[in-house]
Write an enzyme that holds these catalytic residues in place. Structure first.
Site, PDB file in Angstrom:
ATOM      1  N   ASP A 439       0.880  -1.166   0.000  1.00  0.00           N
ATOM      2  CA  ASP A 439       0.000   0.000   0.000  1.00  0.00           C
ATOM      3  C   ASP A 439       0.923   1.222   0.000  1.00  0.00           C
ATOM      4  O   ASP A 439       2.107   1.105   0.285  1.00  0.00           O
ATOM      5  CB  ASP A 439      -0.837  -0.079   1.293  1.00  0.00           C
ATOM      6  N   THR A 441      -0.107   4.973   1.173  1.00  0.00           N
ATOM      7  CA  THR A 441      -0.304   5.897   2.293  1.00  0.00           C
ATOM      8  C   THR A 441      -0.165   5.164   3.620  1.00  0.00           C
ATOM      9  O   THR A 441      -0.890   4.215   3.873  1.00  0.00           O
ATOM     10  CB  THR A 441      -1.703   6.538   2.200  1.00  0.00           C
ATOM     11  N   GLY A 739      -5.091   3.605  -3.300  1.00  0.00           N
ATOM     12  CA  GLY A 739      -6.374   4.239  -3.640  1.00  0.00           C
ATOM     13  C   GLY A 739      -6.167   5.676  -4.085  1.00  0.00           C
ATOM     14  O   GLY A 739      -7.100   6.357  -4.477  1.00  0.00           O
ATOM     15  N   ARG A 820      -5.897   4.264  -7.659  1.00  0.00           N
ATOM     16  CA  ARG A 820      -7.374   4.257  -7.582  1.00  0.00           C
ATOM     17  C   ARG A 820      -7.906   2.832  -7.463  1.00  0.00           C
ATOM     18  O   ARG A 820      -8.834   2.432  -8.158  1.00  0.00           O
ATOM     19  CB  ARG A 820      -7.979   4.944  -8.817  1.00  0.00           C
ATOM     20  N   LYS A 826      -7.567  -4.819  -4.819  1.00  0.00           N
ATOM     21  CA  LYS A 826      -6.237  -5.164  -4.296  1.00  0.00           C
ATOM     22  C   LYS A 826      -6.138  -6.671  -4.081  1.00  0.00           C
ATOM     23  O   LYS A 826      -5.157  -7.306  -4.446  1.00  0.00           O
ATOM     24  CB  LYS A 826      -5.986  -4.433  -2.973  1.00  0.00           C
ATOM     25  N   ASN A 849      -8.521  -0.794   4.763  1.00  0.00           N
ATOM     26  CA  ASN A 849      -8.734  -1.087   3.331  1.00  0.00           C
ATOM     27  C   ASN A 849      -7.703  -2.074   2.776  1.00  0.00           C
ATOM     28  O   ASN A 849      -7.818  -2.520   1.645  1.00  0.00           O
ATOM     29  CB  ASN A 849      -8.702   0.220   2.522  1.00  0.00           C
ATOM     30  N   ASP A 850      -6.681  -2.421   3.574  1.00  0.00           N
ATOM     31  CA  ASP A 850      -5.683  -3.395   3.091  1.00  0.00           C
ATOM     32  C   ASP A 850      -5.939  -4.809   3.613  1.00  0.00           C
ATOM     33  O   ASP A 850      -5.226  -5.735   3.251  1.00  0.00           O
ATOM     34  CB  ASP A 850      -4.269  -2.979   3.537  1.00  0.00           C
TER      35      ASP A 850
END
Length: 1108
Positions: A439, A441, A739, A820, A826, A849-850
């Protein structure tokens, strides 16, 4: 007809997977592609499938497919899901619900009382190894097959099962306690008779629940009322979406305005809620109150919801329950982690099958040499049991204990503090990785934003010129206080006159800076929070404000760190946000004066719109202004024509800055009223609400005045560049899945040296149809050694039509950046790499989100970051900083894999050598199925006599940690899997056969009078050989290894005194015994030492060249 035939030819050529895209004819028109989507590639496959299904297909594995599909069908019928429906919920009347909704209980247990034992046994015996031992042990209950004592077979198996059962039971009890604790938390429920206490698991749809500050929200609620005066509260959502910042939630206006809590029962009202769904960031519903004339309707959106598993951060809230149990957003979003099995375990499983085959063949040969006389079938089974030591049961025990030891070593490593091993079954995977998906961020970057640049079109300010902005702000606000006093403009004129002497541009720059800073200070979703005094009324006087609004105890809460960075920056140049509630905003000027603004509307940021807006009315002047900020792509078409925006955005992105465009539009009272009416109407519609609301807002977003462009930097984590360099040199391919937007992702890829300076970057153009994807893939195929940057939408199109070709091309790239990306995308990319390349993948991330990507990968690593602990809790390994991954893979990954490979093969060797001796023994004594060593000798051999030295192999290392980090190229060898392969396995088989033969024949040649002497000589030589072989295998000695060797030898010598039923003690103490044992041991081990020495001399392995 030609066209149709041509079309089918294309379809057939596509069927051939290796068909080259370059040679594929593209259609004249795209209609052909669009029409063919449905049956693309289905026709030929269907025909192929029909041809295959004959008797051969059934015998070769068709029965498995059929059984599997029958079981799936049964499971689907048993588990048929209830359809989720929209609902109407009456306030405080759960009995009015027509439907039956699920119970609000949390259940994380795997088993219950009845399924525990069968479930655990199934998990154990689905492995070939364990099932085999079970069959062998059970055979000992049959008298004619019984060989030796029962405990020699059942004790080891019982031990393994007992350990597993206890471990599972402890985990299960812990899960049960956690669930019970959560389910029995007490909440206050409002009823006609007042408050009553209910357990979390007894809450129903329609109940009105009171949740106190710092209490977990037990079910999905609609927010009706709060103790806060402003009608809003903050909640913490880190357990739901992994974000650590607080979210602002708003109570329904109609119920918040009621005089007292009890009045909730005096009104007749209901909530209409859409059916339960996955998306935690959206909700549509309506609130209706019937007992008024006309009835009151209010639209409900995401800001009126309180999802389960979040925590109230301010005030006390009352909500009505709309979803419970399995239908809550948090449960719907929970993906159950698969049980991960390491590659090494699969390879060992294959080898055990090969050994089993060898064992059966050996038994058949023995029976054949007997001449199939008498009850040969029974003899065959007896031989299978006799040779059952070929596959050692201690293999599983040793490997499991080894894995636990590696986990302990990783957690104790002082160079990577804070590392936690959450899955103890796959430490060897760390040494076999080929793809690392990361990822951006919070993983490569710190997720800490710093304001770097403000651009006004004609002039740009960087970090070193911020003091100029500050002086402009001080100057412009110094003129304001004199205006309201009596004479209107008279106070301001002198200062204007002094300015005219300077150039005219100066004034315009000053006012533009004033406007830009004011816009940045107003257009956001940030709330200042004070430790001592949370909310201060709007009517505070200036003096009182100073004591409450003191700068030292103010912190900012917002849903994105970018926004906090902007507000912090306006504070640093003199315009401070001091207070905010739902309807008003207050700013403090450099001179300490408070400016009040009334918030009329707020349009939150969404990933679709990529912008946020706010309409405010300044209280002193009554001016209404619409401010907006957003991504350059979204704002370019909204602002008035200009010639600098696009170019400057590109420049900032190349510096690695995240850009935001800020614009404004002044509205008259009439314009605003017209807008408000249309907006409220759109918000109440049930169908296509989002589209209608967006259309109304877009009517305002025209010809806005461009104020400025801001640049914010997200700083890289410590040592990201050297770590990525290290991983690249180790032959690991790194893919960045984020993202974030394309420009930011590209510049972080460059600044982190994920893409080296000299490399070209191919930005994959946005594609939406099959034809476009084909052309773009062809363009990409012609590029060599360049990094690929692709957006999530284009990726989806490519995967839909050209999955195989795309993955093949992408895997040749030195680096890939996907921007995005949604969380599911992912995970999809991870699965694609696993299927197409058959290589091991590792995913690393830090946010909620990961999680899906981490769980899908062969090895998931979570970083405890700013975004919460969700990723690190779901991962197999949790680290505190990205740079630790280098040591985790190069040192611990290498050691775990090498040690397990050596340990596994050595344990097999230990079994094979004794089976060879058994075979030699039986063949000399007329193929009798009689055991060579009885009872305790067999148990002792595999445990107390050789266990410690063999297990001490987990302390061995071939390369020092410093070497492994200095020469990451050594890691490339590991991914080829050469430490444990059929080649190394065959070498060990040959060693075992040679040694077993020498030991047995030697003992038979050298014994003189009694058979008991054969047992004594061969067994003692066998133990010595094993101890010497461990010494031969070790590459780096550790003091514990020496202790283990001598301890085992001591144990054996001490136990000789008690083994008088197996050995003749008077013979053991004589010289002939000693020289015979020494001679046999020397013959069995010396040649191997010589061969090893010659091999090290003439073809040393790569790592030994370095260490010398």
């Amino acid at each position: 007809m030609d066209w149709k035939r041509n079309r089918h030819m294309i379809r057939y050529s596509l069927e051939d997977e290796s068909s080259n895209l370059d040679e594929m004819p593209l259609m004249m028109s795209e209609e052909g592609f669009e029409n063919e989507e449905s049956d693309y590639q289905t026709l030929p496959r269907a025909r192929v499938n029909q041809r295959q299904r004959g008797l051969g297909w059934f015998l070769l594995g068709g029965w498995k497919v059929l059984c599997g599909s029958c079981c799936d069908c049964l499971a689907r019928i048993c588990r048929r899901k209830k359809e989720l429906k929209a609902r109407t919920v009456w306030l405080g009347c759960p009995d009015k619900c027509e439907e039956k909704f699920p119970k609000n209980a949390i259940k994380n247990q795997k088993y219950n009382i009845f399924t525990f034992v069968p479930g655990v046994l199934y998990q154990q015996f689905k492995f070939f190894l364990n099932l085999y031992f079970l069959v062998v042990a059970c055979s000992q209950f049959v008298p004619s097959l019984k060989i030796g004592y029962l405990y020699t077979y059942w004790a080891p198996l019982g031990f393994v099962l007992a350990v597993t059962m206890v471990r599972e039971a402890v985990d299960e009890v812990r899960r049960c306690q956690r669930d019970k604790e959560m389910n029995s938390q007490l909440y206050s429920k409002l009823t006609m008779r007042g408050k009553i206490q209910v357990k979390s698991c007894d809450i129903q749809v329609g109940d009105m629940i009171i949740v106190e500050k710092n209490q977990r929200i037990p079910a999905d609620l609609i927010f009706l009322r709060t103790s806060e005066k402003n009608g809003a509260c903050f909640i913490r959502t880190d357990q739901l979406d992994g974000e650590t910042d607080w979210k602002l939630k708003v109570a329904v206006g109609c119920t918040q305005r009621l005089p007292a809590v009890g009045d909730l029962f005096s009104i007749r009202a209901y909530v209409y809620a859409q059916k339960p769904q996955l998306d935690i960031h959206s909700f549509e519903g309506n609130f209706t109150r019937e007992d008024t004339d006309p009835q009151i309707n209010e639209s409900l959106s995401i800001e009126n919801t309180l999802w389960a598993s979040t925590v109230v951060a301010s005030g006390t809230v009352i909500g009505v329950v709309i979803y419970t149990g399995k239908e809550t957003r948090s449960v719907l979003n929970t993906s159950y982690a698969k049980n991960k099995v390491g590659l090494l375990d699969l390879e060992l499983n294959r080898l055990t099958k090969a050994l089993f085959l060898a064992q059966v063949v050996l038994s058949v040969v023995m029976v054949a040499l007997q001449g199939f006389v008498g009850p040969w079938f029974r003899n065959l089974f007896r031989f299978v049991v006799l040779f059952s030591y070929i596959i050692p049961i201690s293999l599983r025990v040793n490997l499991d204990m080894g894995k636990s030891a590696y986990g302990w070593m990783i957690m104790k490593d002082e160079n990577i503090p804070g590392t936690v091993v959450r899955t103890s079954t796959i430490p060897e995977e760390l040494g076999r990785l080929v793809y690392l998906l990361t990822d951006k961020t919070g993983t490569l970057t710190q997720n800490e934003m710093i304001f770097k640049r403000l651009h006004l079109g004609t002039v740009s300010y960087g970090t070193d010129t911020m003091d100029e902005i500050q002086s402009h702000i001080v100057q412009s606000y110094a003129q304001v206080p004199s205006q309201p006093s009596g004479g209107g403009t008279s106070g301001a004129t002198p200062s204007r006159k002094t300015q005219t002497s300077g150039p005219k541009v100066r004034k315009s720059v000053s006012s533009r800076i004033h406007e830009a800073v004011k816009a940045i200070a107003l257009c956001h979703n940030v709330t200042p929070v004070y430790e001592s005094h949370v909310g201060v009324n709007g009517e505070t006087e200036s003096a009182e404000a100073d004591q409450d609004f003191s700068d030292d105890n103010r912190t900012y809460q917002a849903s994105s760190p970018d926004e906090v960075a902007l507000v912090r920056w306006t504070e640093s140049v003199g315009l401070t946000l001091v207070n905010r509630d739902l309807t008003s905003l207050q700013l403090k000027t450099p001179s300490g004066q408070i400016l009040s603004f009334h918030i009329l509307q707020i349009f939150p940021f969404t990933s679709e719109s990529k912008r946020m807006g706010i309409i405010v009315r300044e209280e002193s002047t009554g001016d209404i202004t619409f401010y907006m900020k957003g991504a350059d792509v979204a704002m370019a078409s909204i602002v008035q024509y200009n010639d600098w925006l696009e170019e400057e955005c590109g420049n900032m992105a190349r510096e690695g800055l995240r850009t935001l465009v800020v614009a404004k539009k002044s509205l008259s009272e009439e314009q605003y009223q017209d807008f408000e009416n249309r907006y409220n109407q759109a918000k109440l519609s049930i169908h296509d609400r989002a589209l209608k609301v967006a259309a109304v807002v877009e009517s305002l977003e025209r010809e806005m005045e461009l104020l400025c462009l801001t640049g914010v930097e997200d700083q890289l984590q410590a040592d990201v560049r050297p770590t990525l360099e290290l991983l690249r040199n180790a032959g690991i391919k790194i893919w960045m899945l984020t993202g974030d937007k394309l420009e930011t992702a590209t510049c972080i890829a460059k600044s982190s040296h994920l893409v080296s300076r000299s490399q070209d970057i191919h930005v994959f153009k946005p594609v939406s149809s099959r034809g476009e994807a084909h052309l773009e893939l062809n363009a990409f195929r012609r590029k060599h050694d360049c990094a690929l940057v692709i957006s999530g939408d284009s990726l989806e199109v490519c995967l839909r039509y050209y999955e195989h070709e795309f993955v093949e091309l992408a895997c040749q790239c030195p680096a890939v950046v996907c921007c995005r990306c949604s969380p599911t995308q992912k995970a999809q990319i991870v699965t694609l790499l696993q299927q197409h390349t058959a290589n091991r993948t590792c995913a690393i991330g830090d946010g909620g989100n990961d999680v899906s990507m981490i769980q899908a990968a062969d090895c998931g690593i979570g970083i405890e970051g700013k975004e919460g602990k969700q990723a690190s809790l779901a991962a197999d390994f949790s680290i505190t900083q990205f740079k630790h991954i280098g040591r985790l893979l190069m040192v611990h990954g290498r050691n775990s894999y090498k040690r397990s490979a050596a340990l596994g093969q050595f344990v097999m060797h230990r079994g094979m050598i004794i089976s060879t001796m058994q075979a030699v023994f039986s063949s000399i004594f007329y193929f009798a199925s009689v055991p060579l060593y009885q009872g305790f000798l067999m148990v002792g051999y595999a445990t107390i006599y050789t266990m410690f030295p063999v297990f001490s192999l987990v302390l061995d290392q071939d390369v020092k940690p410093e070497m492994a980090l200095l020469y990451p190229e050594l890691y490339k060898d590991l991914t080829k899997g050469r430490s444990l392969s059929f080649k190394t396995f065959l070498i060990w088989v040959l060693i075992s056969v040679y040694q077993g033969g020498i030991l047995m024949y030697g003992a038979l040649v050298l014994f003189e009078s009694e058979f008991v002497h054969v047992v004594a000589i061969s067994f003692t030589a066998l133990i010595l050989t094993e101890l010497l072989m461990v010494a031969l295998t070790i590459r780096t000695w550790h003091w514990l290894m020496v202790v283990a060797e001598f301890f085992s030898l001591g144990c054996y010598l001490a136990s000789l005194a008690f083994l008088n039923e197996y050995f003749d003690l008077s013979f053991i103490t004589t010289w002939p015994f000693l020289w015979k044992v020494s001679a046999i041991t020397l013959v069995s081990c010396l040649p191997l030492y010589i061969i090893k020495y010659l091999k090290r001399k003439f073809s040393p392995p790569s790592y030994s060249k370095l260490s010398s």
